[in-house]
Scaffold this motif. Structure first.
Motif, PDB file in Angstrom:
ATOM      1  N   THR A  47       0.833  -1.206   0.000  1.00 35.58           N
ATOM      2  CA  THR A  47       0.000   0.000   0.000  1.00 35.58           C
ATOM      3  C   THR A  47       0.867   1.255   0.000  1.00 35.58           C
ATOM      4  O   THR A  47       0.541   2.251  -0.652  1.00 35.58           O
ATOM      5  N   GLN A  88      -7.995   0.065  -0.234  1.00 38.85           N
ATOM      6  CA  GLN A  88      -8.322  -0.855   0.852  1.00 38.85           C
ATOM      7  C   GLN A  88      -9.478  -0.310   1.699  1.00 38.85           C
ATOM      8  O   GLN A  88     -10.423  -1.009   1.986  1.00 38.85           O
ATOM      9  N   ASP A 168      -6.173  -1.570  -4.760  1.00 37.45           N
ATOM     10  CA  ASP A 168      -5.587  -2.113  -3.534  1.00 37.45           C
ATOM     11  C   ASP A 168      -6.650  -2.943  -2.822  1.00 37.45           C
ATOM     12  O   ASP A 168      -7.513  -2.391  -2.157  1.00 37.45           O
TER      13      ASP A 168
END
Ligand code: CTP
Ligand code: MG
Length: 241
Positions: A47, A88, A168
């Motif tokens: 990330t 995310q 992500d």
């Protein structure tokens, strides 16, 4: 298309706080339209790399170039327009579903909004909402499930014309059946865009042009699926469980 979407990371070293290096000497070259996958354990720095491409943080060492231009010299709003992302943790704002999807493309027509929602497998749940596309979302989409929020973020990426895409764990909260369903949509999303994809499910990174294996902030392996399998190293271990 505003730009070609070539992304280069040169000797990038980074830490969020002084004295704690999170990424060490990262080199990546993504040609326009390529799919680059980052894999590696929790905390490896996946990330963080995408945070830096997005310029959420400034790097001290090394440089990141888009079409040969250092991102420090690209205006933030231009960067935002050129990079679509499904992250995310989802990002929605209080406003209608429609406004949330066409965020970044306020000129988009209702048809385009629906097409994007269909690509994201979000159309059917949106239609079941009290006011459909005009349903007002509470702050950050609190009145939706985690998976539904992700689908709206995917729809937003689908309507965007950005040549660079960051995924992500984009479908991590979506159930297996919907995930299976959405595969074609994701392929459509990535088509003709330089894509950086992070996914725990290694089946989704298999067809990437380059797979980059990170461990403790360093690249330990880099190649295609077949190359990395043949190598019999960390990726092979991850893949064969
Ligand atoms: N980190 C940090 N400050 C932040 C975010 C992350 O110090 N604001 C640290 C984490 O503690 C971790 C490292 O940076 O040691 C890498 O984090 P990250 O890039 O988020 O790891 P991922 O590979 O994305 O891990 P995951 O698979 O769990 O998402
Ligand atoms: Mg992560």
């Amino acid at each position: 298309q505003l730009i070609k979407g070539e992304v280069t990371l040169k000797n990038v070293t980074f830490g969020y706080v002084p004295g704690k290096t999170v990424l060490k000497n990262i080199n990546v070259k993504a040609k326009p339209g390529q799919k680059i996958a980052f894999v590696g354990s929790t905390g490896a720095g996946k990330t963080t790399i995408t945070n830096l491409i997005n310029r959420f943080y400034e790097i001290e060492e090394g440089e990141i170039l888009i079409d040969g231009i250092n991102i420090k010299n690209i205006k933030k709003d231009s960067l935002r327009r050129n990079i679509a992302m499904v992250l995310q943790d989802t990002h929605l704002f209080s406003g209608t579903v429609r406004e949330n999807i066409r965020y970044g493309r306020p000129d988009a027509t209702d048809e385009e909004v629906i097409t994007a929602a269909k690509i994201a497998c979000a159309h059917s749940f949106i239609e079941r909402l009290p006011q459909g596309y005009d349903t007002v979302l509470e702050g950050d989409g609190a009145n939706l499930s985690q998976g539904e929020r992700q689908l709206l973020n995917i729809a937003r990426a689908a309507i965007s014309k950005a040549p660079i895409l960051i995924l992500d764990e984009a479908t991590s909260s979506v159930d297996t059946r919907t995930e299976k369903h959405i595969e074609r949509g994701m392929d459509q999303l990535m088509k003709n865009r330089t894509t950086f994809v992070i996914a725990h499910r290694l089946s989704t990174v298999r067809n990437a042009d380059q797979i980059i294996v990170l461990e403790h902030g360093e690249i330990i392996e880099q190649g295609t699926h077949d190359e990395l399998i043949k190598m019999g190293g960390r990726y092979y271990q991850l893949y064969t469980g």
